[in-house]
Motif scaffolding. Sequence first.
Motif, PDB file in Angstrom:
ATOM      1  N   ASP A 114       0.835  -1.209   0.000  1.00 58.27           N
ATOM      2  CA  ASP A 114       0.000   0.000   0.000  1.00 58.27           C
ATOM      3  C   ASP A 114       0.867   1.256   0.000  1.00 58.27           C
ATOM      4  O   ASP A 114       0.580   2.223  -0.715  1.00 58.27           O
ATOM      5  N   ASP A 115       1.937   1.216   0.788  1.00 58.43           N
ATOM      6  CA  ASP A 115       2.868   2.363   0.820  1.00 58.43           C
ATOM      7  C   ASP A 115       3.520   2.538  -0.551  1.00 58.43           C
ATOM      8  O   ASP A 115       3.688   3.655  -1.047  1.00 58.43           O
ATOM      9  N   ASP A 117       2.296   1.737  -3.372  1.00 52.96           N
ATOM     10  CA  ASP A 117       1.272   2.281  -4.263  1.00 52.96           C
ATOM     11  C   ASP A 117       1.209   3.810  -4.129  1.00 52.96           C
ATOM     12  O   ASP A 117       1.186   4.526  -5.140  1.00 52.96           O
ATOM     13  N   ALA A 118       1.227   4.275  -2.896  1.00 48.29           N
ATOM     14  CA  ALA A 118       1.157   5.726  -2.648  1.00 48.29           C
ATOM     15  C   ALA A 118       2.391   6.424  -3.229  1.00 48.29           C
ATOM     16  O   ALA A 118       2.285   7.452  -3.910  1.00 48.29           O
ATOM     17  N   ALA A 122       2.946   9.305  -6.504  1.00 50.91           N
ATOM     18  CA  ALA A 122       3.713  10.541  -6.305  1.00 50.91           C
ATOM     19  C   ALA A 122       4.942  10.566  -7.215  1.00 50.91           C
ATOM     20  O   ALA A 122       5.296  11.603  -7.782  1.00 50.91           O
TER      21      ALA A 122
END
Length: 232
Positions: A114-115, A117-118, A122
Amino acid sequence: MIKLGIPSKGRLMEDTFAWFADRGITLARTGSDREYAAEVSGIDGVALVLLSAGEVPRELAAGRIHLGVTGIDMVREKLALWQAQVAEIAHMGFGHADLIIAVPDFWVDVATVDDLDAVAAAFRRKHGFRLRIATKYHRLVREYLRERGVADYQLVDSQGATEGTVANLTAEAVADITSTGATLQANHLRMLSDGPILASQATLYASRTADWAGCDLAALMKKLGLENPDIG
Ligand SMILES: Nc1ncnc2c1ncn2[C@@H]1O[C@H](COP(=O)(O)OP(=O)(O)OP(=O)(O)O)[C@@H](O)[C@H]1O
Ligand SMILES: O=P(O)(O)OC[C@H]1O[C@H](OP(=O)(O)OP(=O)(O)O)[C@H](O)[C@@H]1O
């Protein structure tokens, strides 16, 4: 004759030889160190084919070998519908390795997929291209990230020394096999904490497409102390 394909060199070959020897079947390379010839004793009707672990799935799927030893990762990466083409006969208890995603140590904000993905979203906004993940496991990595909704990335092909790609600035992250973790550590990489994409080990496979006429699989399975597989 049952054609048995096994890895032609390295630990995987040695451990395969030992696994069969424990069950009363001697596999041995013949000729010089460089000659890929081999023989089988302790059972009749089995011929050995030495080949690269990465080629075993294709040879099984094509029916050119009846049985083959390779890693679970190799079969699932190389054969789209692996269960239709091969049957898993036995996990052999060696060649344990996990397919994982790893990021640079200094990416302190990235612990999970998930991190990642974030950060990927960016990264694309900032750099104008998608975050690069170096790997030779294209199918398995794509499937895994698709299931988790990660899309802002691109795969960069790397057939070896994959952990070096980050320092070489050809990728931002890697997806590769790890065993002791030493290679990741030496290259200042850290695996994501979600758990492996796939846990692999050396496995004996049977081909569902090979011509089994005249092959005494039952005798071999009995000698190996294994159930007769349903290879349809
Ligand atoms: N460090 C490791 N520890 C345990 N198993 C490993 C390790 N590295 C790779 N393997 C396993 O060994 C198998 C063969 O991998 P490898 O990438 O060496 O095959 P290959 O590229 O076909 O070999 P070759 O060098 O003969 O072409 C795979 O199933 C993999 O999971
Ligand atoms: O976690 P570790 O115990 O350090 O093992 C992992 C390493 O082993 C494999 O490489 P291999 O030596 O087969 O060479 P490769 O780079 O050609 O794949 C794998 O690709 C990793 O690089």
